[in-house]
Design a protein around this motif. Structure first.
Motif, PDB file in Angstrom:
ATOM      1  N   ILE A 104      42.513  55.085  37.346  1.00 32.07           N
ATOM      2  CA  ILE A 104      44.260  54.666  37.269  1.00 32.07           C
ATOM      3  C   ILE A 104      44.231  55.337  35.106  1.00 32.07           C
ATOM      4  O   ILE A 104      43.823  54.247  34.800  1.00 32.07           O
ATOM      5  N   THR A 124      46.289  52.513  43.656  1.00 31.11           N
ATOM      6  CA  THR A 124      46.799  51.689  43.540  1.00 31.11           C
ATOM      7  C   THR A 124      46.966  50.571  43.012  1.00 31.11           C
ATOM      8  O   THR A 124      45.930  50.052  42.369  1.00 31.11           O
ATOM      9  N   SER A 125      48.413  50.127  42.292  1.00 27.04           N
ATOM     10  CA  SER A 125      47.962  48.846  41.253  1.00 27.04           C
ATOM     11  C   SER A 125      47.471  46.927  42.527  1.00 27.04           C
ATOM     12  O   SER A 125      47.119  46.982  41.685  1.00 27.04           O
ATOM     13  N   GLY A 148      54.559  57.759  28.040  1.00 21.00           N
ATOM     14  CA  GLY A 148      54.647  58.974  28.441  1.00 21.00           C
ATOM     15  C   GLY A 148      55.719  58.985  29.423  1.00 21.00           C
ATOM     16  O   GLY A 148      55.750  59.515  30.562  1.00 21.00           O
ATOM     17  N   ALA A 154      50.846  49.914  26.491  1.00 14.93           N
ATOM     18  CA  ALA A 154      51.563  49.640  27.476  1.00 14.93           C
ATOM     19  C   ALA A 154      53.242  50.121  26.725  1.00 14.93           C
ATOM     20  O   ALA A 154      53.691  51.693  27.172  1.00 14.93           O
ATOM     21  N   VAL A 214      48.629  54.305  31.317  1.00 12.32           N
ATOM     22  CA  VAL A 214      50.542  55.194  31.130  1.00 12.32           C
ATOM     23  C   VAL A 214      50.593  53.971  32.537  1.00 12.32           C
ATOM     24  O   VAL A 214      51.853  53.363  32.562  1.00 12.32           O
ATOM     25  N   ARG A 215      49.777  53.874  33.692  1.00 11.35           N
ATOM     26  CA  ARG A 215      50.234  53.652  34.808  1.00 11.35           C
ATOM     27  C   ARG A 215      49.606  52.331  34.987  1.00 11.35           C
ATOM     28  O   ARG A 215      49.374  51.144  36.185  1.00 11.35           O
ATOM     29  N   LEU A 216      48.439  51.540  34.292  1.00 14.93           N
ATOM     30  CA  LEU A 216      48.282  50.319  34.129  1.00 14.93           C
ATOM     31  C   LEU A 216      48.662  49.080  34.040  1.00 14.93           C
ATOM     32  O   LEU A 216      50.483  48.942  33.064  1.00 14.93           O
ATOM     33  N   ARG A 217      49.654  47.882  35.186  1.00 18.64           N
ATOM     34  CA  ARG A 217      50.466  47.158  34.765  1.00 18.64           C
ATOM     35  C   ARG A 217      49.832  45.657  33.924  1.00 18.64           C
ATOM     36  O   ARG A 217      49.224  46.018  33.311  1.00 18.64           O
TER      37      ARG A 217
END
Length: 196
Positions: free
Chosen positions: A145, A112-113, A195, A186, A148-151
């Motif tokens: 992770i 998760t983040s 993405g 990002a 594209v999902r990395l904050r």
């Protein structure tokens, strides 16, 4: 947060104090102490005030009947521990930063983040004393992770870690440096999230 990130620490502290003057008890107050006041005081190296803000955040979190519930939406103990770890790291308290980051990580679901934030904060705390462990921990985040999902906060932590490990020759550091260097942005050049 924006004011602090731009280096305007006095203004950031003023915003935090004004918010605390208006915010209700419980989670909102805990969040402002830990998320706004604590890191600003740590950045200003006001150690006693940072310790007070940390204690105030913990007290406010305890006052909320669901404040410690794992996985509840919003500010929780895992995030509180994350901010505690970051403050200790800024104040040069490696052992305390590691312990707080481990406590945060222990309450997060892998992948998760929040898990990524806790893992990378722990890696930052470990970097001065266990650079190989720090690099491997960051590589694990990048493995689990997708880019594209990395904050943006995870990306910032990766960049800071890469900078902290730059003078170090340790297992995994070169691979981490390359992975961070080639990390997909990002947002692409057209202003669209990758993405999407």
């Amino acid at each position: 947060m924006v004011t602090r990130a731009s280096g305007q620490l006095t203004a950031a502290l003023d915003h935090a104090e004004r918010g605390l003057a208006c915010v209700p008890r419980g989670l909102p107050r805990a969040q402002l102490h830990a998320w706004a006041e604590l890191p600003t005081l740590a950045a200003l190296e006001r150690v006693q005030d940072a310790e007070r803000a940390l204690a105030d955040a913990a007290r406010a979190l305890e006052e909320d009947p669901v404040g410690s519930a794992p996985g509840r939406f919003g500010f929780d103990d895992a995030e509180h521990r994350l901010h505690e770890a970051e403050a200790h790291r800024m104040l040069g308290r490696t052992d305390q930063a590691v312990a707080a980051a481990e406590a945060s990580l222990g309450t997060c679901l892998t992948g998760t983040s929040g898990w990524a934030a806790a893992s990378l904060t722990l890696a930052q705390a470990e970097a001065p004393v266990r650079p190989s462990d720090a690099a491997q921990r960051a590589l694990d985040v990048l493995q689990r992770i997708p880019a594209v999902r990395l904050r943006s906060t995870a990306r910032a932590r990766l960049a800071q870690l890469d900078g902290a490990l730059a003078p170090v020759t340790a297992v995994g550091v070169t691979e981490l440096r390359e992975r961070v260097r080639t990390l997909t942005p990002a947002i692409n050049v057209h202003g669209t999230a990758e993405g999407a």
